[in-house]
Design a protein around this motif. Structure first.
Motif, short mmCIF file in Angstrom:
data_model
loop_
_atom_site.label_atom_id
_atom_site.label_comp_id
_atom_site.label_asym_id
_atom_site.label_seq_id
_atom_site.Cartn_x
_atom_site.Cartn_y
_atom_site.Cartn_z
N THR A 85 -1.14 -66.03 -34.50
CA THR A 85 -2.47 -65.40 -34.52
C THR A 85 -2.54 -64.27 -33.50
O THR A 85 -3.06 -63.19 -33.81
CB THR A 85 -3.56 -66.45 -34.23
N HIS A 86 -2.03 -64.52 -32.30
CA HIS A 86 -2.04 -63.47 -31.28
C HIS A 86 -1.22 -62.27 -31.73
O HIS A 86 -1.64 -61.12 -31.55
CB HIS A 86 -1.49 -64.02 -29.97
N CYS A 87 -0.06 -62.51 -32.32
CA CYS A 87 0.79 -61.41 -32.77
C CYS A 87 0.14 -60.62 -33.90
O CYS A 87 0.30 -59.40 -34.00
CB CYS A 87 2.16 -61.94 -33.20
N LEU A 88 -0.61 -61.30 -34.77
CA LEU A 88 -1.33 -60.60 -35.83
C LEU A 88 -2.43 -59.73 -35.24
O LEU A 88 -2.68 -58.61 -35.71
CB LEU A 88 -1.90 -61.60 -36.83
N HIS A 89 -3.11 -60.23 -34.21
CA HIS A 89 -4.08 -59.40 -33.50
C HIS A 89 -3.39 -58.16 -32.92
O HIS A 89 -3.91 -57.03 -33.02
CB HIS A 89 -4.73 -60.18 -32.36
N MET A 90 -2.22 -58.35 -32.33
CA MET A 90 -1.47 -57.24 -31.76
C MET A 90 -1.13 -56.20 -32.83
O MET A 90 -1.24 -54.98 -32.60
CB MET A 90 -0.18 -57.75 -31.11
N LEU A 91 -0.70 -56.68 -33.99
CA LEU A 91 -0.31 -55.77 -35.06
C LEU A 91 -1.50 -54.96 -35.55
O LEU A 91 -1.40 -53.74 -35.74
CB LEU A 91 0.30 -56.57 -36.22
N VAL A 401 6.78 -55.04 -29.68
CA VAL A 401 7.37 -53.74 -29.34
C VAL A 401 6.36 -52.62 -29.55
O VAL A 401 6.23 -51.71 -28.72
CB VAL A 401 8.65 -53.49 -30.18
N MET A 402 5.62 -52.67 -30.65
CA MET A 402 4.61 -51.64 -30.93
C MET A 402 3.53 -51.62 -29.86
O MET A 402 3.15 -50.55 -29.37
CB MET A 402 3.99 -51.89 -32.31
N GLU A 403 3.04 -52.79 -29.46
CA GLU A 403 1.99 -52.84 -28.45
C GLU A 403 2.50 -52.29 -27.12
O GLU A 403 1.80 -51.53 -26.43
CB GLU A 403 1.51 -54.27 -28.26
N ALA A 404 3.73 -52.66 -26.74
CA ALA A 404 4.28 -52.20 -25.47
C ALA A 404 4.43 -50.68 -25.47
O ALA A 404 4.12 -50.01 -24.48
CB ALA A 404 5.63 -52.88 -25.21
#
Length: 448
Positions: A85-91, A401-404
């Protein structure tokens, strides 16, 4: 998580090749520039997210619990669900930031990856094109993997219904459904598939309700339950849960099509509410199914139902629903390969047989999934393999990687984000390597 809407997501709306601009473009809000003639409200989006979670993934959860143990299965499903869920938020946030940087309403996943890397350290700038291609490859492999899973699932379940009357090998059942699958895969657009998709959703919901009834009221196994599982089989559990829970494409598509997209990612937003319900459903079916059949859980809980007309009707309903979903999921690799790679080259070469080549691609991809399914007719191991191989990258590593990269230069936030994103990349890579290795090893051993 399998999702019909995944097929709409990879190429939902292609952005123009606008070069990235400096700065955050705080004055540009992509949400306000989206043209959405058929936008969905919050409730409709939540319903779409929930119905897309019901497929072969949830039916494989009892076997996943058999590999992880009852206690570890429950805890790990919740933990993986929280990470996913957290990674989907990040995406979703990363795609929004990427759209804002290039001042365009929508970007596909590969296009957003290119923009994100371009915004990061200079040394990553040369990787923008290879990274976008890598996203396409993982998406294609994953969607074709789903199609392989579907062929094995349909054949396994039809075989269970037919065997009491006439015994045939699993390969024969696959060959019987091949021609209808090819014909269904030749339907050229999603709008024509929509009525079939609605039918699949109804059949899936009815079938799942009957399965839960069997698990609650049926005679449970007397075999003692394993509470803690084994480290050797945990990677297979991890791959199955990722396959079942990770909705990389559908989440992007749903957010892109909302009337109020800012309501999607809030603390009590659509994504959090939907994923909470989904995780609880998966824990429920996984735990009940494991208690029902213990270590003898089959690749799909439908194969463990007792013989009888009601159980056979459930199996037929799921077989029909998954057959319909095959065309939806095969649509994604067709779109990626056709529009992203083959069509531009054919047009540049002045080909006069564009339509023929498109149909040839559709048939070729269908035959490829059939050959792989016949070569390795192991439903549960297929699910674990493609979950670990593709979704560890698409659902965990790439969003981190995208968020960073998009946070690069924000000195006050970069350190904390970098540590968190580095941790997620490590978790994703461990899951990818360990899950893929364990699944491949199990596949090899299954032929021994």
């Amino acid at each position: 998580m399998e999702q019909e809407s995944k097929s709409e997501t990879v190429r939902l709306q292609s952005a123009q090749d606008t070069p990235p601009v400096n700065g955050e473009n705080e004055d540009y809000d992509p949400h306000k520039h989206r043209q959405l003639p058929t936008a969905t409200n919050n409730l409709e989006t939540l319903v779409h997210l929930l119905k897309c979670s019901l497929g072969t993934g949830i039916l494989a959860m009892p076997q996943a619990f058999a590999r992880a143990g009852l206690v570890i299965g429950v805890l790990a499903t919740v933990i993986v669900g929280a990470i996913v869920t957290h990674c989907l938020h990040m995406l979703v946030r990363a795609q929004y930031d990427a759209c804002r940087r290039v001042r365009t309403p929508l970007l596909t996943y590969p296009e957003a990856m290119k923009v994100a890397l371009a915004a990061g350290p200079t040394s990553l700038g040369r990787l923008t094109r290879p990274a976008a291609v890598a996203v396409d490859i993982f998406l294609v492999v994953y969607q074709l993997g789903i199609c392989c899973v579907y062929i094995v699932f349909i054949a396994d379940n039809i075989k269970k219904v037919v065997d009491p009357h006439y015994v045939m090998s699993i390969e024969v059942h696959m060959a019987i459904i091949l021609v209808p699958l090819i014909a269904f895969n030749l339907i050229p657009n999603l709008k024509l598939l929509a009525p079939f998709s609605a039918l699949a959703n109804v059949l899936t919901l009815i079938g799942l309700g009957i399965i839960v009834y069997y698990l609650v009221s049926g005679e449970r196994t007397s075999e003692p339950l394993d509470l803690w599982g084994s480290a050797a089989t945990f990677p297979l559990f991890f791959g199955t849960v990722l396959f079942a829970l990770t909705a990389v494409g559908v989440v992007v598509a749903l957010e892109n099509n909302m009337k109020t997209p800012k309501s999607f990612g809030g603390p009590c937003g659509v994504l959090n509410v939907g994923m909470t319900i989904i995780v609880l459903l998966y824990v429920l079916v996984g735990a009940l199914g494991y208690v029902f059949c213990a270590s003898k859980c089959s690749d799909s809980i439908t194969l463990d139902l007792p013989q009888g007309p009601l159980a056979s009707s459930v199996i037929i309903m799921f077989a029909v629903a998954i057959f319909i979903s095959y065309g939806l999921h095969c649509y994604v690799p067709v779109e990626v390969v056709w529009k992203g790679y083959l069509l531009p080259r054919l047009e540049a070469g002045g080909s006069q047989r564009i339509t023929m080549w498109e149909y040839a691609l559709r048939i070729a991809l269908c035959l490829l999934t059939f050959i792989l399914a016949v070569a390795v007719p192991r439903l549960g191991l297929f699910i674990s393999l493609f979950g670990a191989l593709c979704l560890s990258a698409l659902g965990v590593c790439f969003p981190a990687v995208m968020e960073a990269c998009l946070a690069y230069g924000r000195r006050e936030k970069a350190r904390l984000l970098l540590l968190k994103d580095a941790f997620l990349v490590i978790v994703g890579l461990i899951g990818l390597v360990a899950g893929t290795y364990t699944a491949l090893l199990a596949i090899v051993r299954s032929f021994g």
